[in-house]
Design a protein around this motif. Sequence first.
Motif, short mmCIF file in Angstrom:
data_model
loop_
_atom_site.label_atom_id
_atom_site.label_comp_id
_atom_site.label_asym_id
_atom_site.label_seq_id
_atom_site.Cartn_x
_atom_site.Cartn_y
_atom_site.Cartn_z
N ALA A 354 40.52 20.94 7.64
CA ALA A 354 41.80 21.48 8.14
C ALA A 354 41.71 23.12 8.39
O ALA A 354 42.43 23.56 8.90
N ILE A 355 41.23 23.37 6.79
CA ILE A 355 41.35 24.82 6.59
C ILE A 355 41.14 25.80 7.77
O ILE A 355 41.71 26.34 7.98
N LEU A 356 39.63 25.35 7.97
CA LEU A 356 39.00 26.06 9.36
C LEU A 356 39.85 25.29 10.69
O LEU A 356 39.98 26.50 11.78
N PHE A 357 40.35 24.66 10.70
CA PHE A 357 41.47 24.16 11.68
C PHE A 357 42.06 25.74 12.27
O PHE A 357 42.17 26.49 12.82
N MET A 358 42.57 26.03 11.05
CA MET A 358 43.90 27.55 11.17
C MET A 358 43.08 28.45 11.04
O MET A 358 43.53 29.50 11.55
N VAL A 359 42.22 28.39 10.49
CA VAL A 359 41.24 30.04 10.14
C VAL A 359 41.22 30.36 12.19
O VAL A 359 41.17 31.70 12.82
N ALA A 360 39.94 29.19 12.39
CA ALA A 360 39.73 29.26 14.33
C ALA A 360 41.42 30.21 14.92
O ALA A 360 41.03 30.58 16.39
N TYR A 361 42.05 28.49 14.86
CA TYR A 361 43.58 29.16 15.54
C TYR A 361 44.23 30.41 15.26
O TYR A 361 45.08 31.64 15.87
N ASN A 362 44.28 31.02 14.27
CA ASN A 362 44.29 32.29 13.75
C ASN A 362 44.05 33.14 14.25
O ASN A 362 43.50 34.51 14.58
N MET A 363 42.27 32.81 14.32
CA MET A 363 41.65 34.27 15.24
C MET A 363 41.47 34.05 16.25
O MET A 363 41.16 35.05 16.78
N SER A 364 41.37 33.32 16.99
CA SER A 364 41.32 33.07 18.25
C SER A 364 41.97 33.61 19.41
O SER A 364 41.27 34.28 20.11
N GLY A 365 43.28 34.35 18.91
CA GLY A 365 43.58 35.33 19.95
C GLY A 365 44.60 34.27 21.15
O GLY A 365 44.19 35.43 22.32
N TRP A 366 44.36 33.16 21.06
CA TRP A 366 44.29 32.59 22.57
C TRP A 366 45.66 33.44 23.32
O TRP A 366 45.71 33.35 24.61
N ARG A 367 46.69 33.71 22.52
CA ARG A 367 47.78 34.39 23.93
C ARG A 367 48.11 35.65 24.43
O ARG A 367 48.01 35.58 25.13
N GLU A 368 47.04 36.89 23.11
CA GLU A 368 46.08 37.84 23.75
C GLU A 368 44.96 36.98 25.33
O GLU A 368 45.38 38.36 25.91
N MET A 369 44.99 35.88 24.66
CA MET A 369 43.67 35.46 25.44
C MET A 369 44.33 35.59 27.22
O MET A 369 43.57 36.18 28.39
N ILE A 370 45.27 34.88 27.05
CA ILE A 370 46.15 34.35 28.65
C ILE A 370 46.99 35.83 29.02
O ILE A 370 46.75 35.72 29.88
N SER A 371 47.74 36.81 27.57
CA SER A 371 47.79 37.71 28.79
C SER A 371 47.20 38.31 29.52
O SER A 371 47.14 39.70 30.54
N LEU A 372 45.52 38.54 28.37
CA LEU A 372 44.91 39.90 29.27
C LEU A 372 44.49 38.94 30.46
O LEU A 372 44.35 39.78 31.70
N CYS A 373 44.33 37.89 31.32
CA CYS A 373 43.86 36.20 32.09
C CYS A 373 45.15 37.01 33.05
O CYS A 373 44.39 37.39 34.41
N LYS A 374 46.24 37.63 32.48
CA LYS A 374 47.58 37.34 33.81
C LYS A 374 47.32 38.78 34.29
O LYS A 374 47.40 39.54 35.16
N THR A 375 47.67 39.99 33.67
CA THR A 375 47.59 41.07 33.52
C THR A 375 46.37 42.08 33.80
O THR A 375 46.76 43.38 34.43
N SER A 376 45.48 41.99 33.44
CA SER A 376 43.76 42.59 33.54
C SER A 376 43.18 42.45 34.72
O SER A 376 42.50 41.48 35.89
N PRO A 377 42.70 43.75 35.14
CA PRO A 377 41.94 44.15 36.83
C PRO A 377 41.05 42.64 36.11
O PRO A 377 40.28 41.82 35.49
N LYS A 378 40.38 41.90 37.54
CA LYS A 378 39.38 40.93 38.15
C LYS A 378 38.22 41.80 37.05
O LYS A 378 37.41 40.73 36.82
#
Length: 554
Positions: A354-378
């Motif tokens: 459970a601790i490592l799940f939270m570590v993974a979630y906090n480090m994943s930057g999934w929001r930034e991943m989605i944002s980059l996929c929406k706004t970055s050049p191909k």
Amino acid sequence: MNQFVPKLFDVMKGYSKKQFVNDVIAGIIVAIIALPLSIALALASGVGPEQGIYTAIFAGFVISFLGGSRVQIAGPTAAFATIVAGIVAQNGMDGLIVATIMAGIILIIMGFLKFGNLIRFIPYTITTGFTFGIAVTILVGQIKDFLGLDTSAYTGPTIETLDKLNAVFKCINTFNWQALVVGGVSLAILIIWPRFKKLEKIPASLIAVIVSVIMVKLGMQAKTIGDLYTISSKLPGISIPHVNITMVKNLMPDAFTIAVLAGIESLLSCVVSDGMIGSRHKPNMELVAQGAGNLVSALFGGIPATGAIARTAANVKNGGRTPIAGMVHSVTLLLILVVLMPYAAWIPMPAIAAILFMVAYNMSGWREMISLCKTSPKSDILVLLTTAVLTIVFDLVVAIEVGVVLTALLFLKRMADVTEVKSWKYIGDNIDENNDPDSINLKHVPKDTLVYEINGPMFFAAADKFLDIQTVSGSKAVIVRMRGVPSMDVTALRSLRNIHAVCKRHGAVMILSHVNEQPMSVMEHAGFADEIGRDNFCANIDAALEHAKNIVEG
């Protein structure tokens, strides 16, 4: 040389008793936060729980003592989990010690070569991609313990992420609902506890561990650390690995990856903490400290270490303002190791998951991943997703290598695309001087003279565009205007030499206008300036046109 003086020596000049008290309190709090994290990250890395503590103690102390940051807290981090697990599985602890020592040496060399400011040139898409990939890898690796699966009967490989996922599917029939309850309660505490501001100074991970231990003691069936590992509270001795040339060669890519990761993570943590306290770190000294810390960590049984952003932020929030706080954090963990480490055997594995799940979630930057996929050049999206997928499917070494090469190739393509060679338009070539909207820019071009203009860097990826510079029969002068050329390489120079040779065959003189400093330096060093004749270099286009007129009329 002040950049190679540890920050500790700078801040001690005005050190006060009040700040010492604040540093001690912050160091103790951060040690409590680091304890369950260090154990969890060690287990995720495929080593014993005490080795995570060794890392936080030895590497943490050395990096705080020698570091270039006022508040950096170092120790094991999630970024290293996958690569460390792979090294241990393939080369054992000796391989990990060798790789970590080599990484430490590389970091020290990078620091003394003043590479601290060059780390920022690692593309953001690569760091975001492999960080997300590491997070997914950690998450997948903990599903087994979170669900309480028994994989003892599984005989397949479990090193790669996809292998671990396959093992989960094959052993899903061994699911333990009581382990899931323990893990679920731990995860709920980790999510809900930080929402209570009055309780935020007490680490949620510590509460989750205590509650999960109580649940197991009250009869819930779940495997604990003690069921899987033998825990020692003794201080480690110096570890001397068995090493040979073949091992060194095989581990070099891993060592380089660890060094780059440590550099990126630590300097990013320094930048974040600088913003929190209004300070400035010494990047090169920080790299040297990271290298020394990893050397010491490896020799005393630890794993790779780097600056931990979350623990550094906790240090700042609790009043830590000097490296003393980081050193106190390490000393506190040393006392915990000696006194309380045997009790770590009680910690349930679902709570660690459970601790490592939270570590993974906090480090994943999934929001930034989605944002980059929406706004970055191909092209950037391609690098981002490629790096993430390769980290998950293969490993971090492959991901970084391919990501850097792919980024470089795409960069070359972009630079080549902006480089253009165009011929001037001449009155009479379907241009009416009186109606041309650009007529204000028209200049008189002498008879039998051609003018070409190059814009953008002249380098190998754009070399084929220089073929557009042509001479025609009867031309006596060919002007190449280079004011828009910031740089050139040897391939581009060769193309210019070919153009010059063609001009000579046609009896035309090649004139270069407004050559900038770097291209001029390349031409002089290669002897091309003398070959073409220094009289044929002109400061601007007007001088070049006048020189062409003299050639034509002469």
